[in-house]
Design a protein around this motif. Structure first.
Motif, PDB file in Angstrom:
ATOM      1  N   ILE A 179      12.171  -4.561  -0.859  1.00 23.08           N
ATOM      2  CA  ILE A 179      12.896  -5.534  -0.053  1.00 23.08           C
ATOM      3  C   ILE A 179      13.141  -5.041   1.368  1.00 23.08           C
ATOM      4  O   ILE A 179      13.192  -5.850   2.304  1.00 23.08           O
ATOM      5  N   SER A 180      13.241  -3.742   1.568  1.00 22.42           N
ATOM      6  CA  SER A 180      13.687  -3.211   2.861  1.00 22.42           C
ATOM      7  C   SER A 180      12.618  -2.490   3.662  1.00 22.42           C
ATOM      8  O   SER A 180      12.865  -2.113   4.813  1.00 22.42           O
ATOM      9  N   GLU A 181      11.425  -2.280   3.114  1.00 21.29           N
ATOM     10  CA  GLU A 181      10.395  -1.530   3.829  1.00 21.29           C
ATOM     11  C   GLU A 181       9.355  -2.437   4.469  1.00 21.29           C
ATOM     12  O   GLU A 181       9.186  -3.606   4.080  1.00 21.29           O
ATOM     13  N   MET A 182       8.652  -1.878   5.450  1.00 16.17           N
ATOM     14  CA  MET A 182       7.540  -2.569   6.073  1.00 16.17           C
ATOM     15  C   MET A 182       6.302  -2.489   5.172  1.00 16.17           C
ATOM     16  O   MET A 182       6.152  -1.526   4.417  1.00 16.17           O
ATOM     17  N   PRO A 183       5.408  -3.451   5.255  1.00 16.88           N
ATOM     18  CA  PRO A 183       4.163  -3.376   4.468  1.00 16.88           C
ATOM     19  C   PRO A 183       3.247  -2.286   5.023  1.00 16.88           C
ATOM     20  O   PRO A 183       3.282  -1.963   6.206  1.00 16.88           O
ATOM     21  N   ARG A 184       2.414  -1.760   4.134  1.00 17.57           N
ATOM     22  CA  ARG A 184       1.474  -0.715   4.535  1.00 17.57           C
ATOM     23  C   ARG A 184       0.109  -0.969   3.894  1.00 17.57           C
ATOM     24  O   ARG A 184       0.012  -1.650   2.874  1.00 17.57           O
ATOM     25  N   LYS A 185      -0.931  -0.419   4.494  1.00 24.56           N
ATOM     26  CA  LYS A 185      -2.287  -0.457   3.960  1.00 24.56           C
ATOM     27  C   LYS A 185      -2.729  -1.877   3.585  1.00 24.56           C
ATOM     28  O   LYS A 185      -3.117  -2.155   2.448  1.00 24.56           O
ATOM     29  N   GLY A 186      -2.640  -2.764   4.565  1.00 20.24           N
ATOM     30  CA  GLY A 186      -3.094  -4.131   4.329  1.00 20.24           C
ATOM     31  C   GLY A 186      -2.304  -4.858   3.269  1.00 20.24           C
ATOM     32  O   GLY A 186      -2.818  -5.747   2.588  1.00 20.24           O
ATOM     33  N   MET A 187      -1.045  -4.491   3.097  1.00 16.77           N
ATOM     34  CA  MET A 187      -0.117  -5.129   2.159  1.00 16.77           C
ATOM     35  C   MET A 187      -0.367  -4.719   0.705  1.00 16.77           C
ATOM     36  O   MET A 187       0.162  -5.338  -0.218  1.00 16.77           O
ATOM     37  N   THR A 188      -1.120  -3.656   0.486  1.00 15.47           N
ATOM     38  CA  THR A 188      -1.292  -3.155  -0.883  1.00 15.47           C
ATOM     39  C   THR A 188      -0.181  -2.191  -1.253  1.00 15.47           C
ATOM     40  O   THR A 188      -0.010  -1.858  -2.421  1.00 15.47           O
ATOM     41  N   GLU A 189       0.585  -1.738  -0.258  1.00 20.85           N
ATOM     42  CA  GLU A 189       1.721  -0.849  -0.491  1.00 20.85           C
ATOM     43  C   GLU A 189       2.868  -1.275   0.411  1.00 20.85           C
ATOM     44  O   GLU A 189       2.713  -2.101   1.311  1.00 20.85           O
ATOM     45  N   GLY A 190       4.028  -0.676   0.162  1.00 21.29           N
ATOM     46  CA  GLY A 190       5.194  -0.969   0.991  1.00 21.29           C
ATOM     47  C   GLY A 190       5.944  -2.203   0.530  1.00 21.29           C
ATOM     48  O   GLY A 190       5.800  -2.659  -0.614  1.00 21.29           O
ATOM     49  N   GLY A 191       6.737  -2.738   1.453  1.00 23.19           N
ATOM     50  CA  GLY A 191       7.599  -3.856   1.081  1.00 23.19           C
ATOM     51  C   GLY A 191       7.287  -5.131   1.838  1.00 23.19           C
ATOM     52  O   GLY A 191       6.259  -5.252   2.500  1.00 23.19           O
ATOM     53  N   ILE A 192       8.206  -6.084   1.744  1.00 25.86           N
ATOM     54  CA  ILE A 192       8.004  -7.412   2.346  1.00 25.86           C
ATOM     55  C   ILE A 192       9.166  -7.770   3.279  1.00 25.86           C
ATOM     56  O   ILE A 192       9.442  -8.948   3.513  1.00 25.86           O
ATOM     57  N   TYR A 193       9.818  -6.760   3.827  1.00 22.80           N
ATOM     58  CA  TYR A 193      10.988  -7.007   4.665  1.00 22.80           C
ATOM     59  C   TYR A 193      10.695  -7.948   5.837  1.00 22.80           C
ATOM     60  O   TYR A 193      11.463  -8.891   6.084  1.00 22.80           O
ATOM     61  N   PRO A 194       9.599  -7.768   6.600  1.00 23.70           N
ATOM     62  CA  PRO A 194       9.328  -8.704   7.705  1.00 23.70           C
ATOM     63  C   PRO A 194       9.129 -10.150   7.235  1.00 23.70           C
ATOM     64  O   PRO A 194       9.515 -11.090   7.941  1.00 23.70           O
ATOM     65  N   ALA A 195       8.542 -10.333   6.055  1.00 22.19           N
ATOM     66  CA  ALA A 195       8.341 -11.685   5.530  1.00 22.19           C
ATOM     67  C   ALA A 195       9.674 -12.330   5.150  1.00 22.19           C
ATOM     68  O   ALA A 195       9.860 -13.546   5.336  1.00 22.19           O
ATOM     69  N   ILE A 196      10.597 -11.547   4.623  1.00 18.55           N
ATOM     70  CA  ILE A 196      11.927 -12.068   4.286  1.00 18.55           C
ATOM     71  C   ILE A 196      12.655 -12.511   5.552  1.00 18.55           C
ATOM     72  O   ILE A 196      13.210 -13.620   5.626  1.00 18.55           O
ATOM     73  N   VAL A 197      12.648 -11.648   6.562  1.00 17.54           N
ATOM     74  CA  VAL A 197      13.325 -11.970   7.825  1.00 17.54           C
ATOM     75  C   VAL A 197      12.690 -13.199   8.475  1.00 17.54           C
ATOM     76  O   VAL A 197      13.396 -14.099   8.950  1.00 17.54           O
TER      77      VAL A 197
END
Length: 285
Positions: free
Chosen positions: A47-65
């Motif tokens: 919920i709180s991290e930025m996406p990484r590696k073409g959205m295969t890792e990390g979070g979805i915080y920018p999409a929520i905002v």
């Protein structure tokens, strides 16, 4: 033995209960499917991290905002405009050509596919007004999309206010606008907020309009102004599920994104329902 009228009444109520039960069952099944598949992906990092590696890792915080920005921006434009239009049509307009044109325009907007709104937003806000692909362009497009819903809900709410309220206020020498502002609107506000609730659900789930007016699939940063591009949950989910390069690998993220989107919609609707209940209680007092 039941009379024909009683029998018909029982059959009608039975069919209504059956239809209601089927709707509830379908909703529960959908909720169970999303929650059971998506809860494992939920975490603080998701919920709180930025996406990484073409959205295969990390979070979805920018999409929520980005999704919250769209909801707030579109409602901030559509709600006052829709309410004022409803007040004009209900309280001031008279049958005639102008009123007929406005009513026809509202009906046509209500039946227009969302992708057409997206194309209009692209031509008008992105290109002609030169807002570019941005939160502002997308919010204005979505505001137009939900405007008919808010207008119709507000009209119905205003029409439910008894004419006696208006006549009693006018008989006391109060002006028409003061009557509307102090007598009619307080009684109609709960129903008008219902229109906003319906609009919120549609804004949060639309993909085509934001696809054409500013949404980005992978943008690991937050927008810094209303003229910035943005990520949004519905478009993000659409790309993950249909066009991603690692669809199987990102499947948990897909369900997690759907669950977060559902939680946001329910949360915003809960706030709106609370506001509506507050106004209803004030009217009862």
């Amino acid at each position: 033995m039941f009379s024909n009228a009683k029998l018909n009444e029982r059959i009608a109520f039975g069919l209504l209960k059956l239809a209601t039960g089927m709707v509830v069952v379908f909703v529960l099944v959908i909720l169970y499917y999303i929650v059971s598949n998506g809860y494992s992906a939920l975490s603080i990092e998701f919920i709180s991290e930025m996406p990484r590696k073409g959205m295969t890792e990390g979070g979805i915080y920018p999409a929520i905002v980005g999704t919250i920005y769209l909801i707030v921006g579109s409602i901030a434009v559509a709600m006052p405009l829709g309410m004022l239009t409803a007040i004009y049509l209900t309280e001031y307009s008279r049958p005639g050509k102008t009123t007929w044109i406005i009513e026809m325009a509202i009906n046509n907007l209500a039946g227009t596919p969302s992708v057409v709104f997206g194309l209009f937003g692209l031509a008008m806000f992105v290109k002609y007004l030169d807002f570019g692909p941005s939160i502002l362009s997308a919010s204005l497009t979505l505001a137009l999309l939900i405007l008919p819903v808010i207008i119709r809900a507000s009209q119905e709410a205003l029409l439910t206010v008894p004419k006696d309220y208006r006549e009693a206020s006018l008989a006391l020498g109060v002006t028409k606008w003061e009557t509307i502002r102090r007598v009619v609107l307080p009684a109609a506000i709960p129903g008008m907020i219902t229109g906003a609730i319906l609009g919120i659900g549609r804004v949060a789930g639309e993909t085509a309009p934001i696809l054409l007016t500013g949404a980005a699939y992978f943008l690991p940063r937050l927008p810094d102004s209303v003229y910035s591009q943005f990520m949004a949950l519905p478009y993000h989910l659409y790309v993950l599920a249909t066009s991603g390069t690692n669809i199987a690998q990102t499947r948990p993220i897909q369900y997690g994104t759907a669950l977060v989107l559902l939680i946001i919609i329910l949360g915003v609707n809960l706030v709106a329902v609370t506001i509506r209940s507050h106004y209803k209680n004030k009217i009862k007092r």
